[in-house]
Write a protein that holds these residues in place. Structure first.
Motif, mmCIF file in Angstrom:
data_model
loop_
_atom_site.group_PDB
_atom_site.id
_atom_site.type_symbol
_atom_site.label_atom_id
_atom_site.label_comp_id
_atom_site.label_asym_id
_atom_site.label_seq_id
_atom_site.Cartn_x
_atom_site.Cartn_y
_atom_site.Cartn_z
ATOM 1 N N THR A 1 -3.216 5.526 -12.641
ATOM 2 C CA THR A 1 -3.404 6.555 -12.451
ATOM 3 C C THR A 1 -3.529 7.964 -13.489
ATOM 4 O O THR A 1 -4.021 8.964 -13.266
ATOM 5 C CB THR A 1 -1.661 7.523 -11.482
ATOM 6 N N ASN B 1 -4.963 8.823 -5.028
ATOM 7 C CA ASN B 1 -5.160 9.488 -5.769
ATOM 8 C C ASN B 1 -6.225 10.510 -5.708
ATOM 9 O O ASN B 1 -6.261 11.388 -5.649
ATOM 10 C CB ASN B 1 -5.679 9.052 -7.767
ATOM 11 N N ILE C 1 -5.733 2.658 -5.028
ATOM 12 C CA ILE C 1 -4.952 2.997 -6.291
ATOM 13 C C ILE C 1 -5.254 5.032 -6.240
ATOM 14 O O ILE C 1 -5.361 6.291 -5.823
ATOM 15 C CB ILE C 1 -4.941 2.639 -7.234
ATOM 16 N N ARG D 1 4.620 5.689 -5.265
ATOM 17 C CA ARG D 1 4.576 5.987 -6.795
ATOM 18 C C ARG D 1 3.410 6.539 -7.687
ATOM 19 O O ARG D 1 3.651 7.605 -7.958
ATOM 20 C CB ARG D 1 4.613 4.405 -7.493
ATOM 21 N N ALA D 2 2.116 6.941 -6.817
ATOM 22 C CA ALA D 2 0.459 7.458 -7.706
ATOM 23 C C ALA D 2 1.365 9.276 -7.275
ATOM 24 O O ALA D 2 1.515 10.099 -7.899
ATOM 25 C CB ALA D 2 -0.276 7.184 -7.111
ATOM 26 N N THR E 1 -0.257 0.552 -10.464
ATOM 27 C CA THR E 1 -0.451 1.670 -9.867
ATOM 28 C C THR E 1 -0.421 3.408 -11.555
ATOM 29 O O THR E 1 -1.527 3.422 -11.530
ATOM 30 C CB THR E 1 0.471 2.130 -9.046
ATOM 31 N N TYR F 1 0.846 -0.879 -0.252
ATOM 32 C CA TYR F 1 0.290 -0.170 -0.368
ATOM 33 C C TYR F 1 0.807 1.871 0.081
ATOM 34 O O TYR F 1 0.805 2.428 -0.687
ATOM 35 C CB TYR F 1 -1.238 0.004 1.091
ATOM 36 N N ILE G 1 2.720 1.533 -3.704
ATOM 37 C CA ILE G 1 1.405 2.270 -4.206
ATOM 38 C C ILE G 1 1.050 4.642 -3.778
ATOM 39 O O ILE G 1 1.346 4.353 -5.015
ATOM 40 C CB ILE G 1 -0.366 1.424 -3.369
ATOM 41 N N LYS G 2 1.046 3.984 -2.889
ATOM 42 C CA LYS G 2 1.131 5.757 -2.504
ATOM 43 C C LYS G 2 1.810 6.273 -2.663
ATOM 44 O O LYS G 2 2.143 7.946 -3.464
ATOM 45 C CB LYS G 2 1.178 5.880 -0.733
#
Length: 147
Positions: free
Chosen positions: A96, A131, A127, A41-42, A92, A35, A38-39
């Motif tokens: 995004t 976002n 994701i 990279r986005a 991701t 998680y 994901i956070k």
């Protein structure tokens, strides 16, 4: 730099809704480190300095190496990420930047090699949540250290 407004005070119900999504994610069973990847990279894709700062620090506190954090924008070119992490990072990026290419079937299939249907939905929700946070942070003019 100056924060545009305190959105938390201006609309507490909006914050409550977002925190509800975070609670949902906390109960989803998604791996906490996944998680955070994901956070991060986005947030990099969206250019959210506030969130990049926060999630980099969160990963460091979780014992993640500085090399992996720094190399994240170039994850395709380095061998430091597992196949599972690569599938999540690719998903991701596509989710995004959804308007650019959608989510190609090949990306879906790579993710599904590692995650079942419920977990796939959890990843999409994760994701979506970051976002949304990115859009709030950027719209409010948030920056590292503003809170």
């Amino acid at each position: 730099m100056k924060l545009r407004m305190d959105y938390r005070g201006a609309n507490p119900d909006a914050l409550k809704a977002m925190l509800g999504l975070e609670q949902f994610m906390g109960k989803s069973g998604i791996d906490r480190k996944i998680y955070e990847w994901i956070k991060l990279r986005a947030s990099q894709i969206n250019g959210c300095a506030y969130c990049i700062d926060m999630h980099s620090k969160d990963l460091i506190q979780m014992g993640e190496s500085m090399d992996r954090i720094v190399l994240l924008p170039a994850w395709r070119e380095v061998p430091t990420y597992s196949d599972e992490e690569r599938a999540v990072l690719e998903l991701t990026e596509y989710a995004t930047k959804l308007s650019e290419a959608g989510i190609p079937i090949e990306v879906y299939e790579r993710v599904r090699k590692h995650f079942d249907e419920k977990q796939y939905v959890d990843l999409i929700m994760a994701i979506n949540v970051i976002n949304s946070w990115n859009r709030i942070s950027l719209s409010m003019g948030m920056f590292p250290g503003c809170y």
